[in-house]
Motif scaffolding. Sequence first.
Motif, PDB file in Angstrom:
ATOM      1  N   GLU A 394       0.827  -1.203   0.000  1.00 11.37           N
ATOM      2  CA  GLU A 394       0.000   0.000   0.000  1.00 11.37           C
ATOM      3  C   GLU A 394       0.866   1.259   0.000  1.00 11.37           C
ATOM      4  O   GLU A 394       0.568   2.239  -0.688  1.00 11.37           O
ATOM      5  N   ARG A 395       1.942   1.236   0.777  1.00 15.73           N
ATOM      6  CA  ARG A 395       2.829   2.400   0.829  1.00 15.73           C
ATOM      7  C   ARG A 395       3.523   2.621  -0.518  1.00 15.73           C
ATOM      8  O   ARG A 395       3.674   3.771  -0.956  1.00 15.73           O
ATOM      9  N   LEU A 396       3.923   1.530  -1.162  1.00 14.34           N
ATOM     10  CA  LEU A 396       4.573   1.666  -2.464  1.00 14.34           C
ATOM     11  C   LEU A 396       3.594   2.196  -3.503  1.00 14.34           C
ATOM     12  O   LEU A 396       3.950   3.057  -4.322  1.00 14.34           O
ATOM     13  N   ARG A 397       2.339   1.714  -3.459  1.00 13.98           N
ATOM     14  CA  ARG A 397       1.325   2.210  -4.393  1.00 13.98           C
ATOM     15  C   ARG A 397       1.092   3.699  -4.169  1.00 13.98           C
ATOM     16  O   ARG A 397       0.978   4.492  -5.125  1.00 13.98           O
ATOM     17  N   ALA A 398       1.032   4.118  -2.909  1.00 13.54           N
ATOM     18  CA  ALA A 398       0.803   5.528  -2.601  1.00 13.54           C
ATOM     19  C   ALA A 398       1.963   6.395  -3.083  1.00 13.54           C
ATOM     20  O   ALA A 398       1.751   7.499  -3.608  1.00 13.54           O
TER      21      ALA A 398
END
Length: 465
Positions: A394-398
């Motif tokens: 999720e952090r990488l997508r954000a």
Amino acid sequence: MIARRIIAGGLAVPLAVSLAACSLAPQTALPPPPVPQSWPVGDAYLAQSEADLPQVPYTQVFRDQRLQQVVALALDNNRDIRIAAANLAAARAQVRAVRSAQFPAIGATAAATGTAQGTDGDWSELYSLQGGVASYEVDLFGKLSNATAAQRDRALATEAAVRTVRLGIAANVAAAWATYAADRDLLALAEATAKNASDSVRLTRARFEGGVAPRSDLSQAEQILATAQDNIAAQKTALAQDENLLRLLVGADVDPALLPGGLSEIDGSFATLPAGLSSQALLRRPDVIAAEYDLRAANADIGVARAKLFPSISLTGLVGLASTALADLFTGGAFRATAGADAGLSIFDAGGRRADVAVSEAQRDAALASYERAIQTAFREVADALAVQGTLAERLRANRANATAAATTATLAEARYTNGVASFLDSLVAQRSLYTAQRAEVSMELASILNRVTLYQVLGSDAFE
């Protein structure tokens, strides 16, 4: 000491060697692991199916052939591994040294003496040759066998420590290799930013000289260029330091062909280890194994201390030849045989031996607590890594979405400034935000890889077979 010596000409020493020893050491009972049976669950953790932890070699986790070659070189040449291997060799040799006390020491002596007696110089000669067991302690109460067991367990703990070093080297090499790839990306990003900033300076200078843009716009463009040039120098330094670290870990120069050109080359080459594993898997970690053997060694030390409360029994047995004439030394009449036994027991030592037992028991309790702490520490480390793994996607997508939005904003801000709709400050802020977002994206991609390296290390399931 009260000692009684028994000498009997026909006593056979080999009979004593066959005496069985009893052990006064307590049985090692490992407590249940002081951690939950499964990893924690929740929003921060990925729920996956329960499974037994397999043996996972680094070649299964680090799937890039170049990285595998670099790790293999490090495992062969790293000086920390050589130091650990030397310590293991010393520990194994010490086991043999301690174990030798359980066996008789057999020796042989030969002597020739001459003696002059009286004023007339009468000369007498004596020749002797003898061999046998000078001293052999009968291990009736397990003092020697427990000492050997304690030393053997410490050697096994040292062997586990060697595997800990190997795990650390493999993980550190992989982390340094991935960091080098990220720094290559950051250098390319800084160079691209510097090129764009240089173009911006050139255009802004032309606008300033044409009276279209104020001096402040040119100064701000020059600031962006100077910042990018500084970052280029910093990233070149970081790459050199990455190479130095790899050279230290490998113990030799690393072929540039084995180094990655950027994170895009190694994306997907680091396997993700499954979560949801039973915490019993931590019993395979080498530091936990070492703590277990230290606990077993402490138990054996109790047996040694307890055995000292009982008498020690030693046997001697010598056979030989003695004669006043060298020519008669090997005749039947020159044969001599001696055998004996000693029993010794300290009557008063002001409680010293019982204090030794208390010391060994306290050390056993400390070793037990250390064993439990090792399991708890391992559980915390794995749980932390799994918590990071559960939110990384999720952090990488954000971060990627942020970089995309920042690129759009920068493009629009530049167009608005060129058309005179917005100030150069708006374009400047958008460019800085884009640069920061792109660097954050690279850092998050690296963090995702390093998390997989960390899981490999903290699970400790590489047997290096």
